[in-house]
Scaffold this motif. Sequence first.
Motif, PDB file in Angstrom:
ATOM      1  N   PRO A 136       0.812  -1.226   0.000  1.00 12.82           N
ATOM      2  CA  PRO A 136       0.000   0.000   0.000  1.00 12.82           C
ATOM      3  C   PRO A 136       0.844   1.274   0.000  1.00 12.82           C
ATOM      4  N   LEU A 137       2.046   1.201   0.576  1.00  9.69           N
ATOM      5  CA  LEU A 137       2.910   2.387   0.655  1.00  9.69           C
ATOM      6  C   LEU A 137       3.627   2.669  -0.655  1.00  9.69           C
ATOM      7  N   LEU A 138       3.659   1.700  -1.556  1.00 10.38           N
ATOM      8  CA  LEU A 138       4.248   1.923  -2.881  1.00 10.38           C
ATOM      9  C   LEU A 138       3.310   2.684  -3.808  1.00 10.38           C
ATOM     10  N   ALA A 139       2.006   2.593  -3.552  1.00 10.41           N
ATOM     11  CA  ALA A 139       1.018   3.059  -4.519  1.00 10.41           C
ATOM     12  C   ALA A 139       1.190   4.525  -4.882  1.00 10.41           C
ATOM     13  N   GLY A 140       1.286   5.399  -3.881  1.00  7.31           N
ATOM     14  CA  GLY A 140       1.404   6.821  -4.167  1.00  7.31           C
ATOM     15  C   GLY A 140       2.795   7.267  -4.560  1.00  7.31           C
ATOM     16  N   PRO A 141       3.803   7.072  -3.692  1.00  6.15           N
ATOM     17  CA  PRO A 141       5.147   7.588  -3.979  1.00  6.15           C
ATOM     18  C   PRO A 141       5.802   6.980  -5.220  1.00  6.15           C
ATOM     19  N   VAL A 142       5.600   5.697  -5.473  1.00  2.00           N
ATOM     20  CA  VAL A 142       6.298   5.026  -6.568  1.00  2.00           C
ATOM     21  C   VAL A 142       5.466   5.016  -7.849  1.00  2.00           C
ATOM     22  N   PHE A 143       4.159   4.740  -7.721  1.00  2.00           N
ATOM     23  CA  PHE A 143       3.339   4.570  -8.917  1.00  2.00           C
ATOM     24  C   PHE A 143       2.367   5.723  -9.173  1.00  2.00           C
ATOM     25  N   GLY A 144       2.318   6.685  -8.266  1.00  2.00           N
ATOM     26  CA  GLY A 144       1.526   7.884  -8.488  1.00  2.00           C
ATOM     27  C   GLY A 144       0.023   7.697  -8.420  1.00  2.00           C
ATOM     28  N   LEU A 145      -0.463   6.658  -7.710  1.00  2.00           N
ATOM     29  CA  LEU A 145      -1.902   6.448  -7.586  1.00  2.00           C
ATOM     30  C   LEU A 145      -2.475   7.405  -6.545  1.00  2.00           C
ATOM     31  N   THR A 146      -3.677   7.916  -6.811  1.00  2.00           N
ATOM     32  CA  THR A 146      -4.285   8.888  -5.901  1.00  2.00           C
ATOM     33  C   THR A 146      -5.586   8.391  -5.286  1.00  2.00           C
ATOM     34  N   GLY A 147      -6.438   7.693  -6.029  1.00  2.00           N
ATOM     35  CA  GLY A 147      -7.716   7.239  -5.497  1.00  2.00           C
ATOM     36  C   GLY A 147      -7.595   5.915  -4.772  1.00  2.00           C
ATOM     37  N   TYR A 148      -8.350   5.783  -3.664  1.00  2.00           N
ATOM     38  CA  TYR A 148      -8.299   4.537  -2.906  1.00  2.00           C
ATOM     39  C   TYR A 148      -8.881   3.370  -3.707  1.00  2.00           C
ATOM     40  N   THR A 149      -9.915   3.633  -4.499  1.00  2.00           N
ATOM     41  CA  THR A 149     -10.520   2.561  -5.289  1.00  2.00           C
ATOM     42  C   THR A 149      -9.524   1.981  -6.281  1.00  2.00           C
ATOM     43  N   VAL A 150      -8.744   2.860  -6.923  1.00  2.00           N
ATOM     44  CA  VAL A 150      -7.728   2.389  -7.869  1.00  2.00           C
ATOM     45  C   VAL A 150      -6.633   1.632  -7.140  1.00  2.00           C
ATOM     46  N   LEU A 151      -6.210   2.165  -6.003  1.00  2.00           N
ATOM     47  CA  LEU A 151      -5.167   1.502  -5.213  1.00  2.00           C
ATOM     48  C   LEU A 151      -5.568   0.071  -4.873  1.00  2.00           C
ATOM     49  N   LEU A 152      -6.841  -0.116  -4.534  1.00  2.00           N
ATOM     50  CA  LEU A 152      -7.297  -1.426  -4.065  1.00  2.00           C
ATOM     51  C   LEU A 152      -7.593  -2.406  -5.191  1.00  2.00           C
ATOM     52  N   THR A 153      -7.233  -2.064  -6.429  1.00  2.00           N
ATOM     53  CA  THR A 153      -7.400  -3.038  -7.518  1.00  2.00           C
ATOM     54  C   THR A 153      -6.616  -4.313  -7.253  1.00  2.00           C
ATOM     55  N   TYR A 154      -5.465  -4.190  -6.608  1.00  2.00           N
ATOM     56  CA  TYR A 154      -4.682  -5.403  -6.358  1.00  2.00           C
ATOM     57  C   TYR A 154      -5.377  -6.307  -5.352  1.00  2.00           C
ATOM     58  N   VAL A 155      -6.067  -5.726  -4.355  1.00  2.00           N
ATOM     59  CA  VAL A 155      -6.824  -6.530  -3.401  1.00  2.00           C
ATOM     60  C   VAL A 155      -8.029  -7.171  -4.094  1.00  2.00           C
ATOM     61  N   LEU A 156      -8.699  -6.399  -4.956  1.00  2.00           N
ATOM     62  CA  LEU A 156      -9.852  -6.908  -5.687  1.00  2.00           C
ATOM     63  C   LEU A 156      -9.474  -8.115  -6.535  1.00  2.00           C
ATOM     64  N   LEU A 157      -8.427  -7.982  -7.357  1.00  2.00           N
ATOM     65  CA  LEU A 157      -8.032  -9.096  -8.226  1.00  2.00           C
ATOM     66  C   LEU A 157      -7.485 -10.264  -7.424  1.00  2.00           C
ATOM     67  N   PHE A 158      -6.750  -9.984  -6.351  1.00  2.00           N
ATOM     68  CA  PHE A 158      -6.278 -11.046  -5.470  1.00  2.00           C
ATOM     69  C   PHE A 158      -7.455 -11.831  -4.918  1.00  2.00           C
ATOM     70  N   GLY A 159      -8.484 -11.116  -4.418  1.00  3.08           N
ATOM     71  CA  GLY A 159      -9.627 -11.790  -3.835  1.00  3.08           C
ATOM     72  C   GLY A 159     -10.400 -12.626  -4.827  1.00  3.08           C
ATOM     73  N   LEU A 160     -10.625 -12.082  -6.018  1.00  5.44           N
ATOM     74  CA  LEU A 160     -11.380 -12.821  -7.026  1.00  5.44           C
ATOM     75  C   LEU A 160     -10.649 -14.091  -7.463  1.00  5.44           C
ATOM     76  N   THR A 161      -9.355 -13.974  -7.720  1.00 10.57           N
ATOM     77  CA  THR A 161      -8.610 -15.149  -8.175  1.00 10.57           C
ATOM     78  C   THR A 161      -8.424 -16.162  -7.049  1.00 10.57           C
ATOM     79  N   LYS A 162      -8.226 -15.699  -5.822  1.00 12.03           N
ATOM     80  CA  LYS A 162      -8.093 -16.634  -4.705  1.00 12.03           C
ATOM     81  C   LYS A 162      -9.410 -17.374  -4.464  1.00 12.03           C
ATOM     82  N   ALA A 163     -10.518 -16.650  -4.547  1.00 12.19           N
ATOM     83  CA  ALA A 163     -11.815 -17.297  -4.362  1.00 12.19           C
ATOM     84  C   ALA A 163     -12.043 -18.380  -5.411  1.00 12.19           C
ATOM     85  N   ALA A 164     -11.765 -18.058  -6.677  1.00  8.53           N
ATOM     86  CA  ALA A 164     -11.938 -19.051  -7.742  1.00  8.53           C
ATOM     87  C   ALA A 164     -11.006 -20.235  -7.552  1.00  8.53           C
ATOM     88  N   ALA A 165      -9.767 -19.963  -7.145  1.00 11.82           N
ATOM     89  CA  ALA A 165      -8.799 -21.048  -6.939  1.00 11.82           C
ATOM     90  C   ALA A 165      -9.201 -21.935  -5.768  1.00 11.82           C
TER      91      ALA A 165
END
Length: 418
Positions: A49-78
Motif C-alpha cells: 500500500p505504501l508503494l502506490a502513491g510515492p512510486v506509482f503515483g496512484l491517488t484514489g483509494y478505489t484504484v489503489l485497491l485493484t490489487y486486493v480486488l483481483l487477489f480476492g477474485l482469483t483466490k476465491a476461484a482457486a
Amino acid sequence: MGPRDRERPGDRRVTVRLGLRANLAQFSLLVAVNALVGGVLGQERTVLPLLAGPVFGLTGYTVLLTYVLLFGLTKAAANYLAGTLSDRYGRKPVLLAGWLIAVPAPALLALAPDWGWIVAANVLLGLSQGLTWSTTVIMKIDLAGPRRRGLAMGLNEAAGYGALAITAAATGYLAAHYGLRPAPFLLGAAYVALGLGLTAVFVRETRGHARFESRAHAATGELSGWAVFARTSVRDRALSAASQAGLVNNLNDGLAMGLFPILFVATGLSVAGAGVLAALYPAVWGAGQLVTGPLSDRWGRRHLITAGMLVQAAALGLTALATGFATWAVAMVLLGAGTAMVYPTLLAVVGDVAHPAWRARAVGVYRLWRDSGFAVGAVVSGVAADLWGVRAAVALVAVLTAASGIAVAIRMPETRPG
C-alpha cells in the motif's frame, strides 16, 4: 470404524490411520508448509500500500485497491477449484501446482515498472494462495479425523497467519532500512523455493484418509458439484451461515490489507511503526487460534463465531476513532482476537457437516465465498474511502461485521460432534 485400514492411493499400499497423533509427522510438515504459504502473502502486507502513491503515483483509494480486488477474485476461484481438483486428482498435485504458480510473483513485485505488474503479481498470488492454503486445510482435515478438527484448524491457521505477521513486521523493518523495493520481497522468493521443495519431496497424498473415514457413514454421500455448491451456499443452515460469516471476515481483512498502513502513516507514524501495527493483528490472530481451535472442540462452534464477529466489529469501531499508536495497538489486538475466534471455527463447522465424500468440495465452496470477501472489501472500502474518507470506510465495515455476527446467532445450529 477401527483405528487403521489398508488403502491404495496411487500404486502403493499404505496404512491409513486417523488422528493427529497417528499422523503427527505428516501433519507437522503440512503446518510448516502452510506457514510458508502465509509468509508469501505477508511479504506485501506492509509495503505494497505504501508503494502506490510515492512510486506509482496512484491517488484514489478505489484504484489503489485493484490489487486486493483481483487477489480476492482469483483466490476465491482457486479455492473452489482446489476442492474439485483435490477430489479428482488428489491433494498433492494441487498443492504442487499452487507453489509453481507463485514462483514469478516476488520478482514481479520487486521489479514492477507500473501498477499493472503489481496487479498481475496479485493475480498469481491469489491463484497460488487459493490452491496451496485450501489444499493444506483439506489435507489436515483428512488426517485429523472427526474428533479434533477444531485443534487441527487452529494449528493450520495459526501457522499461516503467524508467519504472515512475522513477515509483515520483517518487511516493514527491511523497507525502513533498505527501501520499499526490492529487499522486502526477497523473503517471499525464499518462502516459495522452500515450500515448493518440501512439497515435492516430503508431502504425501491424504485422499485415502478421507475415503477411509467415509466408510463410517451409512450412505455414500455422493453429490454433484452443483448440489455441493447449493448446499454450502444456501440450503444448509450451518454451511450457509458459515459462508456469509467467512465472506464478511475477509471483507475486514481486505480493508486491513489495503487501507490500514495508509491510515497509520497518514497520522505521522513511521513505516516501521505501521509495520508493527500491520503485523500485530495477524500475530494475535495466528497465536490465538492455538487456543480457540481446541476451545471450539470443547465449547462448541456457534457462540464462539458469534462472539468473534462482534469483537471484530468493536475493534474496527475503535480503529476508526483512534489517533495514536497505543490505541491502534489495542484495536489490532482485539481485531486479531476476534478473528481467531472465528477463523478455525468456521472451517471446523464445514468439516463437521460435510460428508467425507464431498467435504473437499464443500471446503472449496466455503473458501470461495470467504475469499470473495477480499474483493467485496476492496470495492466497499475503496468506494467509501474515496467518498467519505478512510475512517468512515472502517466504520462502515464495523457495522457490516456486527450484522454478520447477529446473522450467525440467528441461523447457525450447533455442529460440534457430540
